[in-house]
Design a protein around this motif. Structure first.
Motif, PDB file in Angstrom:
ATOM      1  N   VAL A 177      -7.751  -5.978   0.073  1.00 28.75           N
ATOM      2  CA  VAL A 177      -8.947  -5.386   0.675  1.00 28.75           C
ATOM      3  C   VAL A 177      -9.096  -3.946   0.196  1.00 28.75           C
ATOM      4  N   PRO A 178     -10.325  -3.389   0.220  1.00 33.18           N
ATOM      5  CA  PRO A 178     -10.518  -1.995  -0.221  1.00 33.18           C
ATOM      6  C   PRO A 178      -9.694  -1.024   0.615  1.00 33.18           C
ATOM      7  N   HIS A 179      -9.174  -0.023  -0.065  1.00 33.47           N
ATOM      8  CA  HIS A 179      -8.321   0.951   0.652  1.00 33.47           C
ATOM      9  C   HIS A 179      -8.172   2.202  -0.197  1.00 33.47           C
ATOM     10  N   GLU A 180      -8.465   3.358   0.389  1.00 30.80           N
ATOM     11  CA  GLU A 180      -8.234   4.640  -0.269  1.00 30.80           C
ATOM     12  C   GLU A 180      -6.800   5.080  -0.007  1.00 30.80           C
ATOM     13  N   SER A 181      -6.183   5.705  -1.002  1.00 31.36           N
ATOM     14  CA  SER A 181      -4.781   6.106  -0.861  1.00 31.36           C
ATOM     15  C   SER A 181      -4.626   7.566  -1.283  1.00 31.36           C
ATOM     16  N   ARG A 227      -3.340   1.771  -6.243  1.00 27.73           N
ATOM     17  CA  ARG A 227      -4.027   3.058  -6.114  1.00 27.73           C
ATOM     18  C   ARG A 227      -5.206   3.137  -7.073  1.00 27.73           C
ATOM     19  N   ASP A 238       0.856  -1.177   0.000  1.00 27.04           N
ATOM     20  CA  ASP A 238       0.000   0.000   0.000  1.00 27.04           C
ATOM     21  C   ASP A 238       0.896   1.231   0.000  1.00 27.04           C
ATOM     22  N   ALA A 292      -6.959   0.700  -8.328  1.00 26.29           N
ATOM     23  CA  ALA A 292      -8.018  -0.227  -7.930  1.00 26.29           C
ATOM     24  C   ALA A 292      -8.534   0.036  -6.526  1.00 26.29           C
ATOM     25  N   ARG A 293      -7.891   0.997  -5.825  1.00 28.51           N
ATOM     26  CA  ARG A 293      -8.253   1.325  -4.450  1.00 28.51           C
ATOM     27  C   ARG A 293      -8.205   0.076  -3.556  1.00 28.51           C
ATOM     28  N   LEU A 294      -7.045  -0.556  -3.589  1.00 29.33           N
ATOM     29  CA  LEU A 294      -6.836  -1.785  -2.829  1.00 29.33           C
ATOM     30  C   LEU A 294      -5.549  -1.701  -2.045  1.00 29.33           C
ATOM     31  N   ARG A 295      -5.412  -2.582  -1.070  1.00 29.69           N
ATOM     32  CA  ARG A 295      -4.142  -2.803  -0.380  1.00 29.69           C
ATOM     33  C   ARG A 295      -4.029  -4.303  -0.096  1.00 29.69           C
TER      34      ARG A 295
END
Length: 382
Positions: free
Chosen positions: A330-334, A354, A295, A356-359
């Protein structure tokens, strides 16, 4: 003509100048304000209403107004404001609602001058700071006097015997104390140091760095009785471990689960790893592998480490790892901007995450994959 809001805004902009004048023993009064031009009116009634509104505003703001009679070709003779000003500080402070604050300011300036004369040169340029710390000047000055009497004491903050002052007081006020002590006690300040305690000759609790030997033979040869250690940062920097293969992990659980590796040591390092590990000469002479979360934060730690230790390589932070474990992300905003200093494959991996908004958290990767990758990376970096 300017309305009440604009006239008040002008007055507020002069308040700091007024405070400096108090310190310097000068006066600003009469303090004149710009009043603006009269509006173009279509009728005498409109002009009269505008002038009546200005009169009412001037009374409310305690402004003194000088009027002159003009002979307008459209509306005939009538009075217009020529000049508006605060005649004295009572009127000025009353308009701003600052009467009590100015009184406290004068009291604090008197106290500072009496208790610590070297701060005289600081006062005029820092009137806002005087007001900001209004309720605490007695304690601040006690602290300053104590440091002047006990320069570079070598005590911890919690040990300082200053009446009415606790650790939280210091934590919230180190910037103002630092500025005051630099003037009041310049010989006791190490201006080259960054931390408050360092600058003023105090001790502080050193952060601990977690280290774990991954090679029992290496541990025994270096004389360490246990494999897992938490070491103060200065002592960590003095270890004689040059030439080791160092695996730095972001996550404690993975740090504890790392397998045995020849000549290997593990270091737990989170977001502040780069700062804690900097100036460690034996790390500069070692092979370094960094394994963090996939991430923005994990890649930022990697980039910071690489700026200090250019030989740092990443493991399990590439596109192949992401592709093989994408179902575990998993979903994650960056919101963070991508850091500089990543290798192309690392950069592409981060850009995909970034977009795909994932980590992908490092502990989600199957441990069999971890073992195989680490063993291969250890051999490859020899």
């Amino acid at each position: 003509m300017f309305d009440r809001a604009e006239l008040l805004a002008q007055a507020r902009r002069r308040y700091e100048e007024f405070l400096r004048a108090v310190v310097e023993g000068a006066t600003l009064f009469p303090l004149e304000l710009r009043i603006g031009k009269t509006r173009r009116a279509d009728s005498y009634a409109e002009r009269a209403a505008e002038l009546a509104e200005f009169r009412a505003t001037a009374v409310a703001l305690h402004l003194t107004v000088e009027w002159r009679t003009v002979n307008d070709p459209r509306f005939g003779p009538h009075e217009r404001p020529e000049r508006a000003f605060f005649a004295d500080e009572t009127a000025f402070l009353g308009a701003l609602g600052k009467t009590e604050e100015a009184r406290w300011f004068r009291e604090d300036v008197t106290l500072i001058r009496a208790e610590c004369p070297p701060l005289e040169s600081w006062l005029a340029g820092n009137v806002r700071a005087v007001i900001q710390h209004r309720a605490t000047w007695p304690e601040l000055l006690r602290v300053v006097r104590w440091f002047c009497a006990n320069p570079r004491s070598g005590l911890y903050l919690r040990q300082l015997p200053v009446e009415g002052v606790d650790t939280k007081f210091f934590e919230m006020r180190t910037p103002i104390l630092d500025a005051l002590l630099l003037l009041a006690n310049p010989a006791g300040v190490d201006v080259s140091a960054g931390r408050f305690e360092q600058r003023h000759g105090l001790r502080w609790e050193q952060p601990l760095i977690r280290l774990r030997f991954l090679d029992p033979q290496m541990q025994a040869a270096r004389g360490f009785p246990v494999a897992d250690l938490a070491i103060p940062a200065p002592a960590f920097r003095q270890l004689a471990l040059s030439g080791a293969t160092v695996v730095i992990t972001e996550n404690l659980r993975n740090f504890l689960a790392l397998p045995e590796l020849a000549d290997g040591v593990a270091v737990q390092g989170g977001g502040d790893a780069a700062a804690l590990l900097a100036e460690t000469s034996w790390l500069a002479a070692s092979r370094i592998l960094y394994w963090g979360d996939l991430d923005a934060r994990g890649f930022a730690i990697l980039a910071r480490l690489r700026r200090i230790f250019p030989q740092t390589a990443s493991v399990l932070m590439d596109e192949a790892t992401l592709d093989a474990n994408l179902r575990l992300a998993v979903p994650h905003e960056s919101p963070e901007e991508p850091p500089d200093g990543l290798y192309p494959d690392e950069q592409r991996t981060l850009e995909r995450l970034r977009a795909a908004r994932l980590r992908l958290e490092q502990e989600r990767i199957p441990f069999a994959t971890v073992l195989e990758t680490l063993r291969y990376a250890t051999v490859a970096c020899r």
